[in-house]
Scaffold this motif. Sequence first.
Motif, mmCIF file in Angstrom:
data_model
loop_
_atom_site.group_PDB
_atom_site.id
_atom_site.type_symbol
_atom_site.label_atom_id
_atom_site.label_comp_id
_atom_site.label_asym_id
_atom_site.label_seq_id
_atom_site.Cartn_x
_atom_site.Cartn_y
_atom_site.Cartn_z
ATOM 1 N N ASN A 1 2.051 54.291 65.049
ATOM 2 C CA ASN A 1 1.364 53.162 65.676
ATOM 3 C C ASN A 1 0.891 53.557 67.070
ATOM 4 O O ASN A 1 1.332 54.579 67.642
ATOM 5 C CB ASN A 1 2.167 51.841 65.657
ATOM 6 N N THR A 2 -0.001 52.759 67.624
ATOM 7 C CA THR A 2 -0.594 53.063 68.930
ATOM 8 C C THR A 2 -0.310 51.948 69.938
ATOM 9 O O THR A 2 -1.113 51.687 70.824
ATOM 10 C CB THR A 2 -2.117 53.267 68.790
ATOM 11 N N LYS A 3 0.825 51.295 69.797
ATOM 12 C CA LYS A 3 1.211 50.242 70.732
ATOM 13 C C LYS A 3 1.522 50.844 72.103
ATOM 14 O O LYS A 3 1.807 52.037 72.225
ATOM 15 C CB LYS A 3 2.430 49.491 70.203
ATOM 16 N N VAL A 4 1.479 49.998 73.131
ATOM 17 C CA VAL A 4 1.706 50.451 74.502
ATOM 18 C C VAL A 4 3.040 51.171 74.626
ATOM 19 O O VAL A 4 3.115 52.279 75.178
ATOM 20 C CB VAL A 4 1.651 49.258 75.483
ATOM 21 N N ARG A 5 4.104 50.583 74.127
ATOM 22 C CA ARG A 5 5.428 51.201 74.248
ATOM 23 C C ARG A 5 5.514 52.517 73.487
ATOM 24 O O ARG A 5 6.227 53.436 73.896
ATOM 25 C CB ARG A 5 6.511 50.237 73.755
ATOM 26 N N THR A 6 4.819 52.608 72.381
ATOM 27 C CA THR A 6 4.836 53.837 71.595
ATOM 28 C C THR A 6 4.181 54.973 72.359
ATOM 29 O O THR A 6 4.703 56.098 72.410
ATOM 30 C CB THR A 6 4.117 53.621 70.252
ATOM 31 N N LEU A 7 3.038 54.700 72.982
ATOM 32 C CA LEU A 7 2.315 55.739 73.707
ATOM 33 C C LEU A 7 3.012 56.138 75.007
ATOM 34 O O LEU A 7 2.598 57.103 75.653
ATOM 35 C CB LEU A 7 0.884 55.275 73.993
ATOM 36 N N GLN A 8 4.051 55.436 75.384
ATOM 37 C CA GLN A 8 4.863 55.842 76.527
ATOM 38 C C GLN A 8 5.880 56.909 76.138
ATOM 39 O O GLN A 8 6.522 57.514 76.992
ATOM 40 C CB GLN A 8 5.589 54.627 77.111
ATOM 41 N N LYS A 9 6.002 57.165 74.834
ATOM 42 C CA LYS A 9 6.975 58.146 74.329
ATOM 43 C C LYS A 9 6.312 59.396 73.765
ATOM 44 O O LYS A 9 6.998 60.372 73.451
ATOM 45 C CB LYS A 9 7.827 57.495 73.231
ATOM 46 N N GLY A 10 4.991 59.357 73.588
ATOM 47 C CA GLY A 10 4.294 60.494 73.009
ATOM 48 C C GLY A 10 2.914 60.077 72.550
ATOM 49 O O GLY A 10 2.305 59.162 73.104
ATOM 50 N N LEU A 11 2.417 60.734 71.527
ATOM 51 C CA LEU A 11 1.127 60.396 70.939
ATOM 52 C C LEU A 11 1.344 59.377 69.824
ATOM 53 O O LEU A 11 2.442 59.281 69.265
ATOM 54 C CB LEU A 11 0.460 61.650 70.380
ATOM 55 N N GLY A 12 0.300 58.624 69.477
ATOM 56 C CA GLY A 12 0.432 57.595 68.452
ATOM 57 C C GLY A 12 -0.536 57.798 67.303
ATOM 58 O O GLY A 12 -1.729 58.039 67.523
ATOM 59 N N HIS A 13 -0.028 57.703 66.083
ATOM 60 C CA HIS A 13 -0.859 57.793 64.880
ATOM 61 C C HIS A 13 -1.424 56.414 64.562
ATOM 62 O O HIS A 13 -0.686 55.429 64.477
ATOM 63 C CB HIS A 13 -0.012 58.296 63.707
ATOM 64 N N TYR A 14 -2.752 56.338 64.428
ATOM 65 C CA TYR A 14 -3.386 55.063 64.097
ATOM 66 C C TYR A 14 -2.937 54.612 62.714
ATOM 67 O O TYR A 14 -3.225 55.271 61.704
ATOM 68 C CB TYR A 14 -4.904 55.204 64.102
ATOM 69 N N ARG A 15 -2.239 53.473 62.699
ATOM 70 C CA ARG A 15 -1.769 52.932 61.425
ATOM 71 C C ARG A 15 -2.950 52.681 60.495
ATOM 72 O O ARG A 15 -3.976 52.130 60.899
ATOM 73 C CB ARG A 15 -1.019 51.623 61.665
ATOM 74 N N GLY A 16 -2.812 53.093 59.256
ATOM 75 C CA GLY A 16 -3.863 52.876 58.268
ATOM 76 C C GLY A 16 -4.787 54.064 58.095
ATOM 77 O O GLY A 16 -5.566 54.105 57.142
ATOM 78 N N THR A 17 -4.735 55.038 59.020
ATOM 79 C CA THR A 17 -5.531 56.246 58.809
ATOM 80 C C THR A 17 -4.726 57.212 57.940
ATOM 81 O O THR A 17 -3.548 56.980 57.652
ATOM 82 C CB THR A 17 -5.934 56.912 60.141
ATOM 83 N N ALA A 18 -5.347 58.288 57.518
ATOM 84 C CA ALA A 18 -4.745 59.194 56.539
ATOM 85 C C ALA A 18 -3.433 59.789 57.032
ATOM 86 O O ALA A 18 -3.178 59.905 58.233
ATOM 87 C CB ALA A 18 -5.722 60.319 56.210
ATOM 88 N N SER A 19 -2.601 60.191 56.083
ATOM 89 C CA SER A 19 -1.382 60.908 56.412
ATOM 90 C C SER A 19 -1.723 62.363 56.732
ATOM 91 O O SER A 19 -2.815 62.855 56.448
ATOM 92 C CB SER A 19 -0.383 60.828 55.255
ATOM 93 N N LEU A 20 -0.797 63.036 57.337
ATOM 94 C CA LEU A 20 -1.002 64.403 57.788
ATOM 95 C C LEU A 20 -1.362 65.338 56.638
ATOM 96 O O LEU A 20 -0.660 65.416 55.633
ATOM 97 C CB LEU A 20 0.280 64.901 58.467
ATOM 98 N N GLY A 21 -2.503 66.024 56.786
ATOM 99 C CA GLY A 21 -2.944 66.988 55.788
ATOM 100 C C GLY A 21 -3.647 66.407 54.590
ATOM 101 O O GLY A 21 -4.180 67.146 53.760
ATOM 102 N N ALA A 22 -3.689 65.072 54.474
ATOM 103 C CA ALA A 22 -4.296 64.447 53.306
ATOM 104 C C ALA A 22 -5.798 64.283 53.473
ATOM 105 O O ALA A 22 -6.340 64.374 54.576
ATOM 106 C CB ALA A 22 -3.661 63.078 53.058
ATOM 107 N N THR A 23 -6.482 64.027 52.361
ATOM 108 C CA THR A 23 -7.900 63.732 52.411
ATOM 109 C C THR A 23 -8.100 62.419 53.164
ATOM 110 O O THR A 23 -7.394 61.439 52.927
ATOM 111 C CB THR A 23 -8.486 63.598 51.001
ATOM 112 N N GLY A 24 -9.039 62.401 54.076
ATOM 113 C CA GLY A 24 -9.263 61.251 54.932
ATOM 114 C C GLY A 24 -9.218 61.687 56.385
ATOM 115 O O GLY A 24 -9.479 62.846 56.701
#
Length: 241
Positions: free
Chosen positions: A110-133
């Motif tokens: 997720n890309t919530k404010v608190r999440t991005l205070q701990k690192g990078l955030g994966h946009y929920r709903g976009t492809a998983s790592l290495g997958a098509t998309g």
Amino acid sequence: MSVRLIVRTFSELCITVGALIILFVVYVLFWTGVKAAGATEGQIDGLQDRWAHGAVSAPAPTVSPSPTANAPTSTVPAPPAPAAYPDGKAFAMLYIPRLGKGWEWPILENTKVRTLQKGLGHYRGTASLGATGNFAVAGHRRTYGDPFKDFPKLRPGDAVIVTDGTTWFTYRIDREPYRTVPSDTGVIDPVPRKSGFDGPGRYLTLTTCDPEWGSSHRLIAWAHLDATQPVTDGRPAAFHS
């Protein structure tokens, strides 16, 4: 009220305001970085501990990379449903050699404010790592560790390396960072608009704020999956390219 009292009151007010400004600057430049360092180290330690015990969050399927970034639609399967990574939790590590030898950041879901205070955030709903998309990731340009401070230095061919603890995924940047506005959500579409990609593929999108100390615009970097290899084979050669 005497002129002397007015001047003294105004001077004290200026001193107070100045002190508050200095405290705010110290907070932005120093304290958010301290907080981010502790939070990020905690996320990395947690990931390494889970990986050491064989736990991997929502592993992406093992795939062969597209022959080219612009693979024809007819030769690439439709994107699978995005992996259900644990919300707010770290599930991967991301490295960009161009941004420094020790540049490494955890990716959380997720890309919530608190999440991005701990690192990078994966946009929920976009492809998983290495997958098509399109595997899309956001990070701060400044504050909270300044992960993407040097984002404009990215160049075509630069490696963006991600691991989920079992596989190394090496993506390659396709063009210099693109500047757009926050409402331009098409940049994280499965086939991102304005990217130059003309059909489905295995893509990665990085986003951050622009200008450096503002948020009126966004900088975008797009990449395509270039190679994969098991972590048991050691680090990819891309770390040194």
